[in-house]
Every structure is written in C-alpha cells, then in structure tokens.
Motif scaffolding. Structure first.
Motif, mmCIF file in Angstrom:
data_model
loop_
_atom_site.group_PDB
_atom_site.id
_atom_site.type_symbol
_atom_site.label_atom_id
_atom_site.label_comp_id
_atom_site.label_asym_id
_atom_site.label_seq_id
_atom_site.Cartn_x
_atom_site.Cartn_y
_atom_site.Cartn_z
ATOM 1 N N ASP A 127 0.664 -1.042 -0.191
ATOM 2 C CA ASP A 127 -0.058 0.215 0.297
ATOM 3 C C ASP A 127 0.644 1.239 -0.148
ATOM 4 O O ASP A 127 0.600 2.084 -0.602
ATOM 5 N N VAL A 128 1.631 1.310 0.580
ATOM 6 C CA VAL A 128 2.933 2.390 0.720
ATOM 7 C C VAL A 128 3.800 2.105 -0.673
ATOM 8 O O VAL A 128 3.871 3.631 -1.197
ATOM 9 N N LEU A 129 3.825 1.246 -1.392
ATOM 10 C CA LEU A 129 4.251 1.325 -2.532
ATOM 11 C C LEU A 129 3.322 2.158 -3.501
ATOM 12 O O LEU A 129 3.858 2.566 -4.308
ATOM 13 N N LEU A 130 1.985 1.797 -3.928
ATOM 14 C CA LEU A 130 0.821 2.679 -4.217
ATOM 15 C C LEU A 130 1.499 4.191 -3.601
ATOM 16 O O LEU A 130 0.980 4.579 -4.734
ATOM 17 N N ILE A 131 1.278 4.381 -2.714
ATOM 18 C CA ILE A 131 1.402 6.295 -2.589
ATOM 19 C C ILE A 131 2.925 6.253 -3.309
ATOM 20 O O ILE A 131 2.831 7.543 -3.897
#
Length: 185
Positions: free
Chosen positions: A67-71
C-alpha cells in the motif's frame, strides 16, 4: 417482561460490539505511525520520506508496504503533473530555438513518465506484480532524468526549470527501491 428487556439489552450490546469491531478493523490493520517512521529511517532522506509519504493522508489506511508502494507511485505521478504545469508557466522564458526544443523535449518526457507512473500504480495494485510495477516506475524516472540532462547538452548549459520535480522523483524512486527490496518474492 424482564426477560424481554434483558434479551433486548443483550442483542443491543452484541450489535454495538459488532459495529465496533467492523469500525475498528481497518485501524487495527493500518500501518502504525512508528512503523512509518521506522521505514523512513531506512531511506536516503528521512525528512523527505516523512514529508511526502509519512504526511500523505492515505498512509493512515495503508495496511502494508505494498500500500505504501502505491502511495509512492501516486506521489511520483503528482510530481510529474506539477512539473508539467510548471513547464507551461515558464515556457515563454525560453524563446530561443535551443530553449524551445528543450522545453518540448521535457514536456514529451514528462508526459511519457506520467503514463508510466500511472501504469506502475495500476500494476502495483496486484501485489504479486510489485516488481514489474517497480520496473515501469524506473522507466518513468529515466524519462524525468533525461529531461534534466537535456539542459546540459546540445548547446549552452542552462539551469533546468524542473530540477525540483526531477529531484523529488529521483528521491521517490529511491523509496520505491527500498520497498521492493523488502517485498521481493
């Protein structure tokens, strides 16, 4: 009558408990602030990471590093969009043929980078494809970097009007590399 009242109280209590569990579940699965800080300490620029990732409103809903990667992919796209707006604002300052060509080159490259960061975001939604998304983002970063380099070749060296955004994308990509090294399967 007393049994009906007791039954209603028990049902109400169970419904409230169920509601609490449903509301609290996303919070339980979210990354903790201390986890975000610990992650940012592993990057090259802790303050940058905290500013662009740790302060992003979506981080409170992030459940894991994917999810952090998507951010981070999204933040790259935001930087590219802002750079494109900035190019439009400064275009008239570069009226000579070399300046016009450089602006055109950067505008094209930032357009390509935007599409690649969007593709990385879409691909990254599938956790199993995180590494492929990383490679797509790398291509986007390369287009941004080439824009910066264009201001130093094919004529007199000029200061790039998009250095700020280029630097941000490069720093964001270094965060992507940290994430990929942790989630690599």
């Amino acid at each position: 009558m007393a049994t009906t009242t007791t039954l209603i109280k028990h049902i109400t209590f169970l419904l409230l408990l169920l509601l609490f569990v449903l509301i609290a579940s996303p919070i339980v699965n979210a990354m903790l602030v201390k986890d975000v800080h610990a992650f940012c300490k592993e990057t090259n620029d802790v303050n940058f990471c905290l500013k662009y990732i740790g302060a992003d409103k979506r981080i409170s809903a992030a459940r894991d590093l994917n999810d952090v990667l998507l951010i981070v992919f999204s933040q790259c796209k935001i930087q590219v969009t802002e750079a494109t707006k900035h190019i439009s604002k400064v275009r008239q300052k570069f009226s000579g043929p070399i300046g016009k060509e450089r602006i055109k080159f950067c505008e094209r490259n930032y357009g390509l980078a935007s599409g690649l960061f969007q593709e990385a975001y879409e691909t990254g939604k599938q956790k199993a494809l995180a590494y492929r998304a990383h490679l797509t983002a790398q291509s986007g970063s390369d287009y941004v970097r080439k824009c910066e380099e264009e201001w130093k070749k094919n004529g007199p060296i000029q200061k790039s009007p998009v250095t700020f955004y280029n630097t941000n994308v490069i720093k964001l990509f270094s965060i992507i590399r940290v994430i990929i090294s942790k989630v690599k399967t």
